[in-house]
Each structure stands twice: as C-alpha cells, then as structure tokens.
Design an enzyme around this catalytic site. Structure first.
Site, PDB file in Angstrom:
ATOM      1  N   HIS A  85      -3.986   3.086  -3.427  1.00  0.00           N
ATOM      2  CA  HIS A  85      -4.225   2.564  -2.080  1.00  0.00           C
ATOM      3  C   HIS A  85      -3.569   1.219  -1.833  1.00  0.00           C
ATOM      4  CE1 HIS A  85      -6.271   0.810   1.380  1.00  0.00           C
ATOM      5  NE2 HIS A  85      -6.733   2.010   1.693  1.00  0.00           N
ATOM      6  N   ASN A 104      -7.896  11.406   4.233  1.00  0.00           N
ATOM      7  CA  ASN A 104      -7.667  11.520   2.789  1.00  0.00           C
ATOM      8  C   ASN A 104      -8.896  11.208   1.950  1.00  0.00           C
ATOM      9  OD1 ASN A 104      -7.827   8.663   2.464  1.00  0.00           O
ATOM     10  ND2 ASN A 104      -5.653   8.443   2.959  1.00  0.00           N
ATOM     11  N   HIS A 108       0.844  -1.193   0.000  1.00  0.00           N
ATOM     12  CA  HIS A 108       0.000   0.000   0.000  1.00  0.00           C
ATOM     13  C   HIS A 108       0.882   1.245   0.000  1.00  0.00           C
ATOM     14  CE1 HIS A 108      -2.352  -3.282   1.710  1.00  0.00           C
ATOM     15  NE2 HIS A 108      -3.458  -2.624   1.365  1.00  0.00           N
ATOM     16  N   GLU A 113     -17.088  -5.462  24.658  1.00  0.00           N
ATOM     17  CA  GLU A 113     -16.190  -6.609  24.781  1.00  0.00           C
ATOM     18  C   GLU A 113     -14.964  -6.504  23.868  1.00  0.00           C
ATOM     19  OE1 GLU A 113     -20.381  -7.861  25.790  1.00  0.00           O
ATOM     20  OE2 GLU A 113     -19.433  -6.800  24.103  1.00  0.00           O
ATOM     21  N   ASP A 161     -31.287 -18.610  30.079  1.00  0.00           N
ATOM     22  CA  ASP A 161     -31.012 -17.560  29.095  1.00  0.00           C
ATOM     23  C   ASP A 161     -31.016 -18.090  27.669  1.00  0.00           C
ATOM     24  OD1 ASP A 161     -30.921 -15.361  30.718  1.00  0.00           O
ATOM     25  OD2 ASP A 161     -28.763 -15.440  31.032  1.00  0.00           O
ATOM     26  N   ASP A 181      -9.491   6.474   7.671  1.00  0.00           N
ATOM     27  CA  ASP A 181     -10.942   6.335   7.559  1.00  0.00           C
ATOM     28  C   ASP A 181     -11.402   4.930   7.947  1.00  0.00           C
ATOM     29  OD1 ASP A 181     -11.622   8.971   6.498  1.00  0.00           O
ATOM     30  OD2 ASP A 181     -10.543   8.348   4.693  1.00  0.00           O
ATOM     31  N   GLY A 182     -10.652   3.915   7.530  1.00  0.00           N
ATOM     32  CA  GLY A 182     -11.037   2.542   7.842  1.00  0.00           C
ATOM     33  C   GLY A 182     -11.084   2.281   9.332  1.00  0.00           C
ATOM     34  N   HIS A 188     -27.161 -17.215  24.613  1.00  0.00           N
ATOM     35  CA  HIS A 188     -26.151 -16.992  25.638  1.00  0.00           C
ATOM     36  C   HIS A 188     -25.360 -18.258  25.978  1.00  0.00           C
ATOM     37  CE1 HIS A 188     -28.190 -13.230  26.055  1.00  0.00           C
ATOM     38  NE2 HIS A 188     -27.540 -12.871  27.143  1.00  0.00           N
TER      39      HIS A 188
END
Length: 664
Positions: free
Chosen positions: A260, A184, A25, A412, A470, A154-155, A474
C-alpha cells in the site's frame, strides 16, 4: 494490442517511480491499472494536446496517493509529461508531486490526497456541467456535454465527506457522474473488514445512485460493459464496484497492506516484472509499440475538432449565447459590470446605510446577481441567517438543471469541496455560506481552495461573540486567525455596508485564490468617508479618521469594532490627543500593498498602537508589536445577550480609550 500489456505498462511505470523515489504507494496503481486502461483509452473524451479543452470529460483520482497511476496515464496518453518527469517523482520542484496538484501537472483536474475530497470535487464538476448545459444547450446543439469520472477507494468511502456529497449527487440526479470504486479490501492498517463493514451497494442505492456490483476490476471487457451501462443511465449517478487486487502482479505483496504505502523493494520489482510477463528489465522503459497503442492525441484531436465544428454552428445560430458561453469559459467578467456596481456603492456611502454586514452582503448579491450571471452557490441550511438568497435567483432544479441557488443541507464540508469542483470546472463563480464557527467543519476544503489557487467565495456570518445567546458553541473566537494564517487566503471583515460591498467586489475579481467574508449578525453603524477613503478600502486597510496629520497613537480595528474605535478616538481627540483610526477589513490585502502605502497608513515611528477585534487577541501582535495593546478575546465566549458579552469581555470603547491612554 492485448489490453493486459497496456495495463501492465502502468504497473511497471508506477512501481518503478515509487521505487526510484523510495517513497509512495505502488499497490493502488497496480490494482487499478486495468480500470484506467479501459477508461482512458476507450471511453473518455480527452485531448492530450489541449488539456483544457472545454468539453473534455473530467477525470478525478480521489485516492490521490495512487498518483503514479495518473502520471503514468498522462505520460502514456501523450500529455506533456515526460519519462524524465516520472523519474523525478516526489522530488523538489518536480511536476510529479507525491499527490496530484492541478497547478503543477497538465491534465490533472484537481489536487487530491485528503481522501474523499476528490470525490466531492467530482460531484462539483458534474454539477457545473449539468447547470452550464441547462443554461446554454439548444436543440441539436449540445455544446456542453461531457462526463465526470472519479476513481475512489475504501478510504474515500470511509471519510464522512463521501456521505455528504454522495447524498447530494443522488438528490441532484447527476447522471453524468460515474465513480469507479477500487474495492480491494485493504488500507494501511490491513484488511478493512475489521473496521469497514458497510454495505456500500445498499448505501449508494439509498442515495439514489445506480449501482453496478461485482465487476472484475481486472477484466477489461467487464469494465467496459459497466462503464457503457453507466453512461446509458442519464438520470442517476453511477458507482461501479470493481473487485481488484492491490499490488496486482507482485508475487509476494499483492493483496496485502505491504504494497500500500511503501516501495515494493528492488527484488520484488524484478519478480513482479517476471510474473507480469514484462520482457524489459530496464526501469521506466516502455517500447514504442506500446506508446503508439496508448497515444490518444489523434483520437482526442478529432473529438475536439468535431466539437469546434459544433461550436461554430452554434455561434452562427445563437451568437449572443455563444459569446456569453465563451466569456464564461474564459473566466472573464462581463463588460461594464464594475462601473455599475461602483455607482451603487457610492450611493450607499452617501445614504449611510445601517445594516448588519450579512444583510449588506445580501444587498451586494442582489446587485451582483443582476450584473454577473456566473454566480452559483447557496448555504448549508442557513439561508435565512446567512442571507445568501438574492433577488431573482432560482433554486437548482434536479431534473432540468436550471437555477443556480443550491441548498446544501447541513453539509458544510461537502458544500465547500463541491464548490471547489465547480470552480475547477469553469464557467461559474461559486460561493457557499455557513456560520463562521462551522468553518471548522469545512476547514480542509477551504484550505484546498487556497492551495489550488481557485476562486471560491466563503460567506461566513455570525462572526463573533456579537451573535449573543447561542453561546460559545456557536461564537467564533480563533476562526478568523485560522483563516488569516492560511497561505493564499484573503479574508474580509467589513465595518459597514460599504466595506462589505467592496469586499464582494474584491472577491469576485480575485482569480488566483479564495476569499472568506466574515460578516456580522448585528447592525453596524455606517462610517463617513471621502472619495479617496472609499477608493482605498480595496487596499485592505486605510485611515478612516485622524485628529492630526501626525498621530501619537493609532487604533486598528475591523468589523463591528470599528465603531468602538471611532468612539474612543473622538474621546481622545477631545482631550487634544493626536489619534488615528485605521480600518483594516482585509489584512492580507493590506500586506500586499507597496511599502510606501503601508508606511502612510501605519508609520513605523508610531509605536503606540491599539488593536481591537472581538476575536483571538494574540493574532494582532504583528501589527501592534510587543509593546502595543490588544482588546480582544483570550478565552471562549459565553451565552448571553451581545451587549452584556462585550461588556463582560472588556471589548468596549472605554477599554480602547484606556489602552490608548496607557500607551502615551
């Protein structure tokens, strides 16, 4: 020397490295080169001759696909990374992997590539700095005093984990965390305005960050001014929004996704050299005057020497605190802790404590917390269920940095990735807790800890259908098998309080990778053991019971199902069947034992084997063979009381007994 020429050296090395590898890249390194030049040459405190200096500033490249930027920086700054290393970019066994790997390359603080996780690691590093400073700094002695810088794109900001950790960083007031956003506007698919229209500035302001907007990412003076403003604000983390051009300097590919994720091409590299005004056509060539201007060895050496003087004065004034700080930074455990811990475990064995293994985990933490002050961690909004809050532990205070119990909220993934950053920083033993089912949210961060070989401890409670009503949303089924299938991961699913305590001891002592503790909601019957059996728990599997020295059938079990195995074995023994029960709380630890020990526990000649575990059944074929029998789960669970579920799915002592009889 003109800062643009120094930044161009990064661009040249980056596009040359990608071109030679025919993979990589180039665009992001070319776009972020000016930001990197300002930070690494003018603002960061780091010593290339000692990359592990304790009080260095940390740098994280969260957009790890831009790895040639980091490799170029390390090489130019004077780290032990040669031009030949750069030429081996993305090649087998090179020190310049496709994405930065902390165990391969000196100066790489964390392994990045899965977007957003480097950002989370940086939050963990800044958290560790704040907490360690609160514990050890004294008036006039700021022995822990450094910043954490992170480049992100951005990612990274599109990934959900960025929301989790940015929110926590703002809440925790991590004023020494500074993010430089490579704004960018381009990702692999093209212009991000088609799918990423967030108001990033407003978003981070809402998190409680200082936001510095509209910084020209190619103006070194503007960048320097922004970083100074960020450093001046010690009560908020800062994001500096740098407007950049991806592939800066490429006449035909700058500002487009074509720069990129693939090489520019030989002709475009040549044109880029010309457009940048780079006078040298030879690939990877950097003149000596540029190397001299880049080299940070002298400046870094002076910074470290100054800190060493401060540490020496601190040691004289506060010898006990200095000794403790040095021990923790070295990753050593306190003298004598293990003997005291073992005495308590022996007492539990004698008493026959009957509790759920999640409760036994809390009891272990009560003890460890009094013996090892290095512990830091908490739960993802499940403290009363995970039982991770131990006696004497104090909640982390956002203002002072005091306290080591962390309330992560329902985050998490962010929790586990932050704890990776804490572990990488040093000075702490981090642990984090949630239900085993929700390991799935944190899965990639757990995998990264194994890849990096760092000590983190995952406390995963409610480990089976035994959690009951549950229901299948779960109830974990395949999760233990997933963890056990992860290279360099060690799992423990203990059968009682004593095995739980041993699991915690093993996790704390392990320095080369993470440990996952899989713990029950329901109470577990204590098992009788000799002193020899107690000592063998650490080996991952051991003979818990046998009716004869030479077994005709072996029953292998873990966790809550050990009790079922024992009931079945006693019934078989009553019928004069030579039976052995092997408790296997940690298959990975058992697999690491010498062949002689493994043969003693599981003799190859004994083919009649039954495995019982309330988890994914197929995983156990490696121990029972294709002719063995497995009592376990083959589907998702159901919503009902635990006792009914065990009966419904056929995970009972009677089914274990019948399976063993059928093999004889």
């Amino acid at each position: 020397m003109d800062s643009k020429i120094l930044a161009d050296a990064i661009r040249i090395l980056s596009m040359d490295g990608v071109q030679k590898a025919n993979s990589g890249h180039p665009g992001a390194p070319m776009g972020m080169a000016d930001m990197a030049e300002v930070l690494w040459r003018r603002m960061m405190r780091h010593n290339p001759k000692n990359p592990t200096w304790a009080n260095r500033d940390r740098f994280v490249l969260s957009n790890g696909h831009a790895s040639m930027l980091l490799y170029s920086l390390l090489h130019l700054s004077g780290y032990d990374l040669t031009i030949e290393d750069l030429k081996q970019f993305r090649q087998l066994h090179s020190r310049t992997a496709g994405h930065p790997e902390t165990h391969l390359t000196p100066g790489v603080e964390t392994t990045t590539g899965p977007l957003g996780q480097g950002f989370a690691n940086a939050v963990g590093m800044a958290l560790a700095e704040k907490s360690l400073a609160a514990q050890f700094n004294k008036k006039d002695f700021k022995v822990v005093d450094h910043h954490t810088y992170v480049f992100l794109g951005d990612g990274c900001l599109m990934e959900g984990i960025s929301h989790e950790v940015a929110s926590l960083a703002g809440t925790w007031k991590l004023g020494k965390l500074i993010a430089l956003y490579d704004d960018n506007g381009i990702s692999i698919d093209g212009e991000v305005t088609h799918w990423f229209t967030d108001d990033t500035a407003a978003r981070f302001e809402a998190y409680g960050w200082q936001v510095i907007e509209d910084v020209d990412g190619h103006d070194s003076q503007a960048i320097e001014k922004a970083i100074k403003a960020a450093k001046a604000n010690t009560s908020q983390p800062t994001i500096i929004m740098c407007r950049t051009t991806i592939g800066y300097g490429s006449p035909n590919k700058a500002g487009s996704s074509s720069s990129h994720g693939s090489p520019l091409g030989k002709d475009e590299v040549a044109l880029s050299r010309k457009q940048l005004g780079w006078k040298y056509d030879e690939p990877f060539f950097v003149p000596q005057e540029i190397y001299s201007a880049w080299d940070q060895s002298e400046r870094g050496g002076k910074d470290e020497a100054k800190w060493n003087e401060l540490l020496a004065s601190y040691t004289e004034a506060y010898p006990a605190e200095a000794a403790e700080l040095k021990r923790r930074l070295a990753g050593e455990l306190p003298t004598g802790w293990e003997a005291k811990y073992d005495e308590t475990v022996k007492a539990w064995q004698k008493e026959g404590v009957k509790v759920a293994s999640r409760k036994a985990s809390q009891m272990s933490l009560d003890l460890l917390g009094s013996l090892i002050p290095d512990l830091i961690g908490g739960s993802a909004d499940l403290s009363p269920s995970n039982l991770t809050q131990y006696k004497g532990v104090v909640d982390f205070d956002f203002d002072s940095g005091e306290g080591t119990y962390l309330r992560f909220g329902v985050r998490e993934f962010g929790m586990m990735a932050i704890l990776n950053g804490v572990a990488l920083h040093g000075g702490f033993i981090p642990y984090g807790a949630t239900f085993l089912m929700f390991m799935e949210y944190a899965r990639n961060a757990v995998r990264m800890s194994a890849l990096m070989g760092i000590r983190t401890i995952s406390v995963f409670t409610h480990d089976s259908i035994g959690l009951g009503e549950d229901g299948p949303t779960h109830q974990p089924v395949e999760q233990a098998a997933i963890l056990r299938s992860t290279p360099n991961m060690v799992t423990w699913r203990p059968a009682d309080a004593v095995e739980t305590a041993v699991a915690w001891k093993s996790a704390v002592k392990r320095l080369d990778g993470p440990t996952a503790l899989l713990l029950s909601r329901q109470n577990l019957a204590p098992q009788a053991r000799t002193g020899e059996q107690l000592a063998q728990i650490e080996r991952g599997a051991y003979t818990l019971y046998e009716s004869a020295a030479q077994p005709a059938v072996i029953i292998i079990a873990t966790g809550s199902e050990v009790e079922l195995a024992m009931e079945a074995a006693r019934k078989l023994a009553g019928e004069k069947v030579a039976v052995r029960v092997v408790s296997m709380p940690s298959p990975e630890r058992f697999d690491a034992q010498d062949e002689a020990y493994k043969e003693r526990v599981l003799p190859k000649a004994v083919k009649a084997r039954v495995a019982v575990e309330a988890g994914w059944a197929d995983w156990w074929y490696k121990y029972v063979g294709l002719d063995g029998a497995i009592i376990g789960m083959h589907t998702f669970g159901e919503s009902a009381p635990a006792e009914q579920l065990y009966e419904y799915f056929g995970i009972t002592s009677e089914k274990v007994y019948e399976a063993a009889k059928a093999l004889l």
